[in-house]
Design a protein around this motif. Structure first.
Motif, short mmCIF file in Angstrom:
data_model
loop_
_atom_site.label_atom_id
_atom_site.label_comp_id
_atom_site.label_asym_id
_atom_site.label_seq_id
_atom_site.Cartn_x
_atom_site.Cartn_y
_atom_site.Cartn_z
N GLY A 1 -50.81 -108.41 33.09
CA GLY A 1 -51.70 -108.77 32.91
C GLY A 1 -53.04 -107.69 33.34
O GLY A 1 -53.72 -108.47 33.29
N VAL A 2 -52.09 -107.76 34.16
CA VAL A 2 -52.91 -106.20 35.64
C VAL A 2 -53.27 -105.11 35.05
O VAL A 2 -53.80 -103.93 34.73
N SER A 3 -51.86 -104.73 35.00
CA SER A 3 -51.88 -103.02 34.88
C SER A 3 -49.84 -102.90 33.94
O SER A 3 -49.06 -103.15 34.67
N SER A 4 -49.88 -102.13 32.93
CA SER A 4 -48.84 -102.42 32.10
C SER A 4 -48.44 -101.34 32.14
O SER A 4 -47.81 -100.05 31.46
N SER A 5 -48.66 -99.72 32.91
CA SER A 5 -48.17 -98.18 33.08
C SER A 5 -48.80 -98.06 34.16
O SER A 5 -49.69 -98.44 35.60
N PHE A 6 -48.35 -96.66 34.54
CA PHE A 6 -49.22 -96.40 35.50
C PHE A 6 -48.68 -94.25 35.16
O PHE A 6 -48.09 -93.86 34.40
N TRP A 7 -49.40 -93.79 36.26
CA TRP A 7 -49.22 -92.55 36.29
C TRP A 7 -49.49 -91.68 37.44
O TRP A 7 -50.10 -91.58 38.02
N VAL A 8 -48.44 -90.86 37.29
CA VAL A 8 -48.14 -90.02 38.26
C VAL A 8 -48.79 -88.94 38.82
O VAL A 8 -48.74 -88.10 37.74
N MET A 9 -49.62 -88.34 39.27
CA MET A 9 -50.32 -87.08 38.89
C MET A 9 -50.54 -86.43 40.15
O MET A 9 -50.92 -86.62 41.85
N SER B 1 -58.56 -94.36 31.68
CA SER B 1 -57.83 -95.78 30.61
C SER B 1 -57.94 -96.80 32.46
O SER B 1 -58.28 -96.61 33.20
N SER B 2 -57.25 -98.12 31.73
CA SER B 2 -57.03 -98.86 33.28
C SER B 2 -55.43 -98.75 33.88
O SER B 2 -54.81 -99.60 34.33
N THR B 3 -54.75 -97.16 33.77
CA THR B 3 -53.05 -97.09 33.90
C THR B 3 -53.49 -97.85 35.67
O THR B 3 -54.37 -96.83 36.17
N THR B 4 -52.58 -97.64 35.87
CA THR B 4 -52.25 -97.77 38.29
C THR B 4 -52.18 -96.00 38.33
O THR B 4 -51.07 -95.25 37.52
N MET B 5 -53.08 -95.50 38.93
CA MET B 5 -53.05 -93.89 39.30
C MET B 5 -52.36 -93.86 41.03
O MET B 5 -52.81 -94.11 41.32
N VAL B 6 -51.75 -92.85 40.69
CA VAL B 6 -50.70 -92.94 41.66
C VAL B 6 -51.02 -90.87 42.38
O VAL B 6 -50.72 -90.55 41.28
N VAL B 7 -51.20 -90.75 43.09
CA VAL B 7 -51.49 -89.55 43.20
C VAL B 7 -50.95 -88.56 44.01
O VAL B 7 -51.95 -89.07 45.44
N LEU B 8 -50.27 -87.82 43.80
CA LEU B 8 -49.73 -87.43 45.08
C LEU B 8 -50.05 -85.93 45.88
O LEU B 8 -50.97 -85.55 44.75
N ILE C 1 -54.65 -96.04 43.06
CA ILE C 1 -55.84 -96.78 42.91
C ILE C 1 -56.00 -97.51 41.27
O ILE C 1 -55.30 -96.89 40.43
N GLY C 2 -56.16 -98.77 41.41
CA GLY C 2 -56.31 -99.34 40.27
C GLY C 2 -56.21 -101.02 41.01
O GLY C 2 -55.90 -101.39 42.23
N ASP C 3 -55.80 -101.74 39.67
CA ASP C 3 -56.06 -103.72 40.10
C ASP C 3 -54.48 -103.95 41.04
O ASP C 3 -55.00 -104.96 41.78
#
Ligand SMILES: C[S@@+](CC[C@H](N)C(=O)[O-])C[C@H]1O[C@@H](n2cnc3c(N)ncnc32)[C@H](O)[C@@H]1O
Length: 257
Positions: free
Chosen positions: A139-147, A166-173, A234-236
């Motif tokens: 119900g909060v985030s259904s994907s994540f994006w590592v970049m 988008s509403s993805t969870t963003m993971v920045v390295l 970054i993300g809810d």
């Protein structure tokens, strides 16, 4: 095969930092190594698993030590395999996440030396996870994006914009040096109250975790520890961090006086 042992190379993921987060298979490879080439690992304790008699060569690019180019590393892997036998190439996290593993594998195999890969626990997931921040949440985030924020030529990556839209969870390295540029860009597409976390030296005793919102991202700068690698999330889902609401409540209360 030129040396007394069969020439082979094993790429091993060392995990995100804490020495007990390497896999059992990775540990066994270290125990069977004739020589180890290692990167600027976040958790140096892992080196204590290697027998004292086994040569350990630092080929990382951090800490101002002598730095090897990728070509130097490729050549060293081949030379070491011919001279010693079993080379373990120890890399932080998982070898295939921003690890240039494919280049090393291609070069080593072109000499007829077999290569195997032992996956590692990537910091992209393990560092937030160890802080109680999930990548996905029902119900909060259904994907994540590592970049990473920047491309090979140093320019800002378009992927950041696509993910932000988008509403993805963003993971920045590898993004700390551009933290405010990243938050400004993401802030163009996501709300000012979007939660953000920066975790440095994750899973290690000196770990530093800071949580806030995009609106207050500039305040993070003074709270970060210089020189420590960090993951930006970054993300809810970041609101699930135990101290997120506590910090927000304190800020609201404090700002009333
Ligand atoms: C070259 S990338 C390699 C990533 C690695 N292959 C992995 O899977 O974790 C290095 C970046 O990973 C992140 N990183 C690695 N270990 C970390 C840790 N313990 N805490 C925070 N960030 C970490 C940082 O963003 C750092 O700049």
């Amino acid at each position: 095969m030129i040396g007394k042992n069969k020439s082979i190379v094993t790429l091993v993921g060392a995990g995100p930092g804490s020495s007990d987060l390497i896999t059992i298979r990775g540990l066994k490879a270290l125990e069977n190594a004739d020589i180890v080439l290692y990167d600027a690992l976040v958790g140096k304790d892992i080196l204590s698993y290697i027998d004292k008699s086994v040569p350990k060569i630092y080929v990382g690019k951090r800490s101002g030590k002598h730095s090897y180019s990728q070509n130097d590393i490729n050549k060293l892997l081949v030379d070491a395999a011919f001279e010693y036998g079993h080379v373990v190439r120890l890399k932080g996290g998982d070898p295939f996440v921003f690890g240039r593993a494919s280049e090393e594998i291609g070069y080593v195999e072109s000499f007829g030396i077999p290569v195997s890969v032992i996956p590692g626990v990537t910091s992209a997931i393990a560092v937030p996870s160890s802080q109680g921040i999930p990548m996905t949440s029902r119900g909060v985030s259904s994907s994540f994006w590592v970049m990473t924020a920047t491309k090979k030529d140093g320019s800002f990556s378009e992927d950041l914009k696509f993910a932000a839209k988008s509403s993805t969870t963003m993971v920045v390295l590898m993004g700390l040096s551009k933290l405010l540029e990243i938050t400004d860009e993401v802030g163009r597409y996501r709300g000012a109250m979007t939660p953000i976390a920066v975790i440095q030296n994750g899973t290690l005793p000196d770990e530093n975790c800071e949580v806030t919102t995009l609106k207050r991202a500039s305040e993070l700068l003074g709270r970060l520890k210089p020189g420590m690698p960090g993951v930006i999330i970054i993300g809810d889902v970041v609101a699930e961090h135990p101290s997120f609401f506590e910090e927000e409540v304190q800020r609201v209360l404090y700002s009333n006086f």
